[in-house]
Design an enzyme around this catalytic site. Structure first.
Site, mmCIF file in Angstrom:
data_model
loop_
_atom_site.group_PDB
_atom_site.id
_atom_site.type_symbol
_atom_site.label_atom_id
_atom_site.label_comp_id
_atom_site.label_asym_id
_atom_site.label_seq_id
_atom_site.Cartn_x
_atom_site.Cartn_y
_atom_site.Cartn_z
ATOM 1 N N ASP A 75 0.824 -1.215 0.000
ATOM 2 C CA ASP A 75 0.000 0.000 0.000
ATOM 3 C C ASP A 75 0.855 1.261 0.000
ATOM 4 O OD1 ASP A 75 0.974 -0.397 2.561
ATOM 5 O OD2 ASP A 75 -0.974 -0.862 3.437
ATOM 6 N N GLU A 151 -9.695 -1.713 5.028
ATOM 7 C CA GLU A 151 -10.391 -1.410 6.278
ATOM 8 C C GLU A 151 -11.660 -2.265 6.402
ATOM 9 O OE1 GLU A 151 -8.803 0.121 8.344
ATOM 10 O OE2 GLU A 151 -7.980 2.041 7.695
HETATM 11 C C1 GLP Z 1 -0.328 -0.063 8.568
HETATM 12 C C2 GLP Z 1 -0.025 -0.870 7.303
HETATM 13 C C3 GLP Z 1 -0.346 -2.334 7.498
HETATM 14 C C4 GLP Z 1 0.252 -2.829 8.803
HETATM 15 C C5 GLP Z 1 -0.373 -2.064 9.954
HETATM 16 C C6 GLP Z 1 0.073 -2.555 11.320
HETATM 17 O O1 GLP Z 1 -1.639 0.322 8.657
HETATM 18 N N1 GLP Z 1 -0.729 -0.374 6.173
HETATM 19 O O2 GLP Z 1 0.182 -3.083 6.406
HETATM 20 O O3 GLP Z 1 0.016 -4.214 8.966
HETATM 21 O O4 GLP Z 1 0.027 -0.717 9.787
HETATM 22 O O5 GLP Z 1 1.263 -1.918 11.713
HETATM 23 P P1 GLP Z 1 2.151 -2.370 12.924
HETATM 24 O O6 GLP Z 1 2.844 -3.610 12.496
HETATM 25 O O7 GLP Z 1 3.110 -1.237 13.135
HETATM 26 O O8 GLP Z 1 1.246 -2.575 14.081
#
Ligand code: GLP
Length: 257
Positions: A75, A151
């Protein structure tokens, strides 16, 4: 889903990296037949960072050959210049491309710098297909069950598309920005269908804040309210959790790693 539970985040990174390295090596052997090279799907966020470091270490040890490997990010934010330190273009460069020693042209991130975001999203799906699809998709999970930036409510068969970020996602990601007001409201993300097309996926989650989303993903119904539950339809998913992230799962659904 194969759910592996380990004591802490350090061990989760090591176990996930071993699965990724083995799957990439297997993809390399498969692709040798047609002369192509493996394709890695990469997530941003904190969860996979240790795994990236350990994959780099396993490559140094000769356990996996990263030469010729290409990578596709899940993304990208809309509204940040590509050279903004928190654009996923920059984050993937820093945390994946450099440690893995991949050349700049081997790493792909959705292009949000054009005015036609829908066309850019469709072009991204085509670029993945042209590369022969993703062999190994690395994933994290949001506290609301999102994967990539899909989402709650996202159709299970969605392709790469423009998304409006949930407030929970923006507040969770505000730690990377000056304030929540600086977090973009829109993004382009691979769709749930795009992620589902990967040959295998490795999802890493640590910490109690992820426990509810993990329980819904593994043991709840397949339901767009928990986008990660779409992975129940994927034939080959390894989930690597620490004890805290696994704390709402029945012991019978997991194995110790
Ligand atoms: C963002 C990314 C996701 C990721 C999520 C969780 O929103 N777009 O791909 O999995 O964060 O992040 P973290 O691993 O820092 O909790």
């Amino acid at each position: 889903m194969d759910v592996i539970v380990v004591p802490d985040a350090d061990r989760a990174g090591i176990v996930a990296a071993e699965v990724v390295a083995d799957e990439l090596a297997a993809a390399g052997r498969r692709r040798d037949e047609d002369g192509s090279r493996p394709v890695l799907g990469v997530a941003t966020g904190s969860s996979p960072l240790d795994a990236y470091r350990h994959v780099a270490e396993l490559a140094r040890l000769g356990r996996v050959d990263l030469a010729g490997v290409s990578a596709f990010a899940l993304d990208e934010y809309i509204g940040l210049p590509a050279d903004h330190p928190e654009s996923y273009h920059e984050v993937v460069d820093r945390t994946v491309r450099v440690p893995l020693g991949l050349p700049p042209d081997a790493v792909h991130v959705p292009d949000t710098g054009t005015s036609d975001h829908d066309a850019a999203a469709a072009a991204y799906d085509r670029a993945i297909a042209d590369a022969g699809g993703i062999d190994v998709q690395i994933l994290g999970i949001g506290a609301n069950g999102h994967i990539g930036f899909n989402e709650p409510g996202t159709p299970l068969d969605s392709r790469t598309h423009v998304v409006e970020l949930a407030e929970r996602t923006r507040s969770d990601n505000a730690r990377f920005f000056g304030s929540i007001d600086d977090v973009p409201t829109l993004a382009i993300t691979q769709g749930l269908g795009t992620i589902g097309d990967s040959l295998c996926a490795v999802l890493i989650a640590t910490g109690v804040a992820k426990a509810e989303a993990i329980a819904a993903m593994v043991a709840g119904p397949v339901d767009p309210r928990c986008p990660a539950s779409s992975l129940q339809l994927h034939g080959r998913v390894t989930v690597v959790l620490d004890d805290a992230a696994a704390s709402r799962l029945d012991a019978g659904r997991v194995r110790r790693g």
